[in-house]
Motif scaffolding. Structure first.
Motif, PDB file in Angstrom:
ATOM      1  N   TYR A  23     -31.723  89.717  96.069  1.00  0.00           N
ATOM      2  CA  TYR A  23     -30.322  89.452  95.745  1.00  0.00           C
ATOM      3  C   TYR A  23     -29.843  88.126  95.181  1.00  0.00           C
ATOM      4  O   TYR A  23     -29.272  87.954  94.066  1.00  0.00           O
ATOM      5  CB  TYR A  23     -29.453  89.567  97.088  1.00  0.00           C
ATOM      6  CG  TYR A  23     -29.334  91.186  97.550  1.00  0.00           C
ATOM      7  CD1 TYR A  23     -29.091  92.256  96.765  1.00  0.00           C
ATOM      8  CD2 TYR A  23     -29.925  91.121  98.850  1.00  0.00           C
ATOM      9  CE1 TYR A  23     -28.995  93.416  97.400  1.00  0.00           C
ATOM     10  CE2 TYR A  23     -30.221  92.495  99.404  1.00  0.00           C
ATOM     11  CZ  TYR A  23     -29.214  93.443  98.650  1.00  0.00           C
ATOM     12  OH  TYR A  23     -29.499  94.839  99.025  1.00  0.00           O
ATOM     13  N   LYS A  24     -30.467  87.007  95.766  1.00  0.00           N
ATOM     14  CA  LYS A  24     -30.055  85.889  95.169  1.00  0.00           C
ATOM     15  C   LYS A  24     -30.504  85.371  93.820  1.00  0.00           C
ATOM     16  O   LYS A  24     -29.862  84.915  93.067  1.00  0.00           O
ATOM     17  CB  LYS A  24     -31.260  84.787  96.050  1.00  0.00           C
ATOM     18  CG  LYS A  24     -30.929  83.309  95.686  1.00  0.00           C
ATOM     19  CD  LYS A  24     -31.705  82.331  96.454  1.00  0.00           C
ATOM     20  CE  LYS A  24     -31.711  80.751  96.134  1.00  0.00           C
ATOM     21  NZ  LYS A  24     -32.792  80.473  95.084  1.00  0.00           N
ATOM     22  N   GLU A  25     -31.930  85.803  93.199  1.00  0.00           N
ATOM     23  CA  GLU A  25     -32.043  85.873  91.947  1.00  0.00           C
ATOM     24  C   GLU A  25     -31.834  87.202  91.135  1.00  0.00           C
ATOM     25  O   GLU A  25     -32.096  87.377  89.936  1.00  0.00           O
ATOM     26  CB  GLU A  25     -33.864  85.891  91.792  1.00  0.00           C
ATOM     27  CG  GLU A  25     -34.325  84.520  92.496  1.00  0.00           C
ATOM     28  CD  GLU A  25     -33.519  83.073  92.071  1.00  0.00           C
ATOM     29  OE1 GLU A  25     -32.756  83.079  91.225  1.00  0.00           O
ATOM     30  OE2 GLU A  25     -33.832  82.165  92.955  1.00  0.00           O
ATOM     31  N   SER A  26     -31.092  88.065  91.978  1.00  0.00           N
ATOM     32  CA  SER A  26     -30.543  89.170  91.075  1.00  0.00           C
ATOM     33  C   SER A  26     -31.674  90.033  90.390  1.00  0.00           C
ATOM     34  O   SER A  26     -31.677  90.097  89.190  1.00  0.00           O
ATOM     35  CB  SER A  26     -29.326  89.095  90.314  1.00  0.00           C
ATOM     36  OG  SER A  26     -28.608  89.944  90.433  1.00  0.00           O
ATOM     37  N   ILE A  27     -32.530  90.795  90.965  1.00  0.00           N
ATOM     38  CA  ILE A  27     -33.743  91.570  90.541  1.00  0.00           C
ATOM     39  C   ILE A  27     -33.908  92.696  90.849  1.00  0.00           C
ATOM     40  O   ILE A  27     -33.871  92.851  92.375  1.00  0.00           O
ATOM     41  CB  ILE A  27     -35.089  90.783  90.235  1.00  0.00           C
ATOM     42  CG1 ILE A  27     -35.103  89.885  91.570  1.00  0.00           C
ATOM     43  CG2 ILE A  27     -35.066  89.888  89.085  1.00  0.00           C
ATOM     44  CD1 ILE A  27     -36.678  89.567  91.712  1.00  0.00           C
ATOM     45  N   PRO A  28     -34.185  93.896  90.325  1.00  0.00           N
ATOM     46  CA  PRO A  28     -34.678  94.916  90.967  1.00  0.00           C
ATOM     47  C   PRO A  28     -35.885  94.823  91.764  1.00  0.00           C
ATOM     48  O   PRO A  28     -36.725  93.882  91.551  1.00  0.00           O
ATOM     49  CB  PRO A  28     -35.152  95.988  89.607  1.00  0.00           C
ATOM     50  CG  PRO A  28     -34.573  95.170  88.430  1.00  0.00           C
ATOM     51  CD  PRO A  28     -34.480  93.869  88.831  1.00  0.00           C
ATOM     52  N   ASP A  29     -36.101  95.643  92.727  1.00  0.00           N
ATOM     53  CA  ASP A  29     -37.137  95.598  93.845  1.00  0.00           C
ATOM     54  C   ASP A  29     -38.512  95.894  93.147  1.00  0.00           C
ATOM     55  O   ASP A  29     -39.371  94.934  93.613  1.00  0.00           O
ATOM     56  CB  ASP A  29     -37.013  96.552  94.666  1.00  0.00           C
ATOM     57  CG  ASP A  29     -35.727  96.822  95.879  1.00  0.00           C
ATOM     58  OD1 ASP A  29     -35.017  95.585  95.880  1.00  0.00           O
ATOM     59  OD2 ASP A  29     -35.777  97.384  96.836  1.00  0.00           O
ATOM     60  N   TRP A  30     -38.428  96.661  92.312  1.00  0.00           N
ATOM     61  CA  TRP A  30     -40.042  96.877  91.787  1.00  0.00           C
ATOM     62  C   TRP A  30     -40.434  95.667  90.683  1.00  0.00           C
ATOM     63  O   TRP A  30     -41.555  95.252  90.963  1.00  0.00           O
ATOM     64  CB  TRP A  30     -39.788  98.087  90.874  1.00  0.00           C
ATOM     65  CG  TRP A  30     -39.396  98.156  89.736  1.00  0.00           C
ATOM     66  CD1 TRP A  30     -37.920  98.397  89.361  1.00  0.00           C
ATOM     67  CD2 TRP A  30     -39.844  97.649  88.334  1.00  0.00           C
ATOM     68  NE1 TRP A  30     -37.693  98.236  88.038  1.00  0.00           N
ATOM     69  CE2 TRP A  30     -38.692  97.801  87.383  1.00  0.00           C
ATOM     70  CE3 TRP A  30     -41.065  97.356  88.001  1.00  0.00           C
ATOM     71  CZ2 TRP A  30     -39.062  97.485  86.133  1.00  0.00           C
ATOM     72  CZ3 TRP A  30     -41.266  96.926  86.587  1.00  0.00           C
ATOM     73  CH2 TRP A  30     -40.286  97.151  85.662  1.00  0.00           C
ATOM     74  N   ILE A  31     -39.469  94.827  90.147  1.00  0.00           N
ATOM     75  CA  ILE A  31     -39.870  93.712  89.373  1.00  0.00           C
ATOM     76  C   ILE A  31     -40.197  92.592  90.636  1.00  0.00           C
ATOM     77  O   ILE A  31     -41.401  91.885  90.268  1.00  0.00           O
ATOM     78  CB  ILE A  31     -38.775  93.376  88.406  1.00  0.00           C
ATOM     79  CG1 ILE A  31     -38.711  94.277  87.374  1.00  0.00           C
ATOM     80  CG2 ILE A  31     -39.249  91.845  87.875  1.00  0.00           C
ATOM     81  CD1 ILE A  31     -37.564  93.904  86.136  1.00  0.00           C
ATOM     82  N   ASP A  32     -39.275  92.415  91.567  1.00  0.00           N
ATOM     83  CA  ASP A  32     -39.738  91.517  92.629  1.00  0.00           C
ATOM     84  C   ASP A  32     -41.246  91.794  93.228  1.00  0.00           C
ATOM     85  O   ASP A  32     -42.224  90.740  93.258  1.00  0.00           O
ATOM     86  CB  ASP A  32     -38.841  91.421  93.692  1.00  0.00           C
ATOM     87  CG  ASP A  32     -38.739  90.425  94.542  1.00  0.00           C
ATOM     88  OD1 ASP A  32     -39.153  89.278  94.015  1.00  0.00           O
ATOM     89  OD2 ASP A  32     -38.527  90.144  95.820  1.00  0.00           O
ATOM     90  N   ASP A  33     -41.462  93.016  93.162  1.00  0.00           N
ATOM     91  CA  ASP A  33     -42.806  93.518  93.981  1.00  0.00           C
ATOM     92  C   ASP A  33     -43.946  93.129  92.802  1.00  0.00           C
ATOM     93  O   ASP A  33     -45.072  92.626  93.421  1.00  0.00           O
ATOM     94  CB  ASP A  33     -42.861  94.992  94.278  1.00  0.00           C
ATOM     95  CG  ASP A  33     -41.851  95.320  95.619  1.00  0.00           C
ATOM     96  OD1 ASP A  33     -41.410  94.342  96.217  1.00  0.00           O
ATOM     97  OD2 ASP A  33     -41.256  96.489  95.737  1.00  0.00           O
TER      98      ASP A  33
END
Length: 404
Positions: free
Chosen positions: A118-128
């Motif tokens: 949320y803080k960096e506002s990214i889709p879950d899959w990109i974060d993973d």
């Protein structure tokens, strides 16, 4: 700061096109800025920066506003209200803001900011994916940096001028720049400005090109008089840099699968005073085969995920899909295999991407070197650039040499 109705409407219209009609943010912003000739630089700056900021933090603002895609106009106004509240801007008494829970917004922001997606506002899959490829610590710093606004960097066209004269010329047009150590052709704008309206730009004294991107042409180690192939030239930022490094001597063959991009390169080359470029559309395997074993130098600026340049293209993270990453890796392997055949014995090639993922970068190079197509090449050196370490775009480049 006071909000002006017509500027806010422009922002909402732009967000509607980007989020709901899947249009590219940079194109949408360009259209918006042409909407009213009376708008001054401050008005235009407000529109561009606000659109990009809300696109950048779409997931965070949508979560705080409690809205879900597809966003209707009321939803977009709610997200706009979140943006304005977090910026400390007083909301006017327009109907769109009647039910804005100002106090709750700040509390919700503090709560959500504890979670990176949320803080960096990214889709879950990109974060993973980022954690998997770069590790938790490096990825956390990298994605935070990718949400910072990118500096405007110029590349001096040494065919027409030098760094000092360009600085003085821009100064005379009220644009201040500073030198960046270790980037021989780069100047950084101290304050953002529309450099495309300057006389210096119209005269071809510079191009806008990020500092990391400027390292790629240098990495290819070209000399005047060489035969150089830029195999994925696009609109030609690196092609033009190669031409200036070669002092307009020798031959550069700029190739791309998109003729429209090469047409843009033709216009840019004319403005830059470059005349050693030949344009070739890759419409079959023929143009590639004709150049087998002919190139002293080959640049493969490969198609990639673009995860190193999210600062410039914040909408890309919402358009990217996991399957695209897998497909693009296959394309990268194919391009390396086929295009590398253009390098002559003793020649060099650079494989580059604007991605920070090892699977698109050093893994591809290692895979190529152990393949049938890569058996005649040896690894010379590479450079991995992360935005949080350099302050510029994330990039990768590897130099390979073909055996004599």
């Amino acid at each position: 700061m006071r909000l002006h109705r017509n500027l806010c409407f422009a922002v909402i219209d732009g967000l509607h096109k980007i989020f709901n009609e899947n249009e590219y943010a940079d194109k949408v912003v360009q259209q918006l800025l042409r909407r009213d000739k009376r708008w001054g630089s401050r008005d235009r700056g407000f529109i561009a920066e606000t659109v990009y900021e809300i696109v950048r933090y779409k997931r965070l603002y949508a979560e705080i506003a409690n809205v879900k895609e597809p966003f209707d106009r009321d939803n977009l106004w709610r997200m706009f209200a979140v943006w304005a509240t977090l910026k400390g801007i007083k909301l006017p008494d327009w109907k769109y803001f009647e039910t804005t829970p100002t106090r709750k917004i700040k509390g919700r922001f503090d709560e959500l900011s504890k979670t990176r997606k949320y803080k960096e506002s990214i889709p879950d899959w990109i974060d993973d994916l980022g954690i998997e490829e770069l590790g938790e610590s490096a990825w956390a710093k990298e994605i935070e940096m990718q949400n910072e606004q990118a500096d405007v960097i110029l590349r001096v066209n040494t065919l027409k001028t030098n760094k000092k004269d360009l600085q003085l010329k821009l100064q005379s047009e009220n644009i201040e720049t500073e030198v960046i150590p270790n980037y021989p052709s780069a100047l950084k704008l101290i304050e953002r400005a529309n450099v495309f309206k300057t006389e210096a730009f119209k005269n071809g004294w510079f191009e806008v090109q990020d500092a990391s991107s400027q390292l790629v042409a240098d990495f290819l180690d070209v000399k005047p008089g060489m035969k150089v192939v830029d195999a994925c030239a696009g609109a030609g930022g690196k092609t033009l840099h190669l031409a200036s490094l070669m002092e307009n001597k020798g031959q550069i063959i700029a190739m791309d699968i998109y003729e429209s991009k090469l047409k843009k390169l033709k216009i840019r080359a004319r403005r830059n005073g470059v005349h050693n470029i030949e344009l070739k559309v890759i419409d079959s395997t023929k143009p590639i085969k004709k150049l087998y074993g002919k190139a002293d130098r080959l640049l493969i600026d490969a198609p990639c995920s673009g995860l190193g340049v999210l600062r410039r293209n914040p909408d890309a993270k919402w358009k990217l899909q996991p399957e695209f990453i897998e497909n693009i890796k296959k394309v990268q392997s194919e391009v390396l295999e086929k295009y590398s055949k253009m390098v002559k014995p003793g020649g060099k090639m650079v494989y580059a991407t604007c991605s920070v993922l090892p699977s698109e970068n050093q893994d591809q190079v290692e895979k190529f070197l152990t393949s049938e197509a890569g058996k005649d090449f040896k690894f010379v050196k590479d450079k991995k650039i992360l935005a949080h370490k350099s302050g510029f775009d994330g990039f990768y480049m590897a130099q390979l040499e073909k055996n004599k």
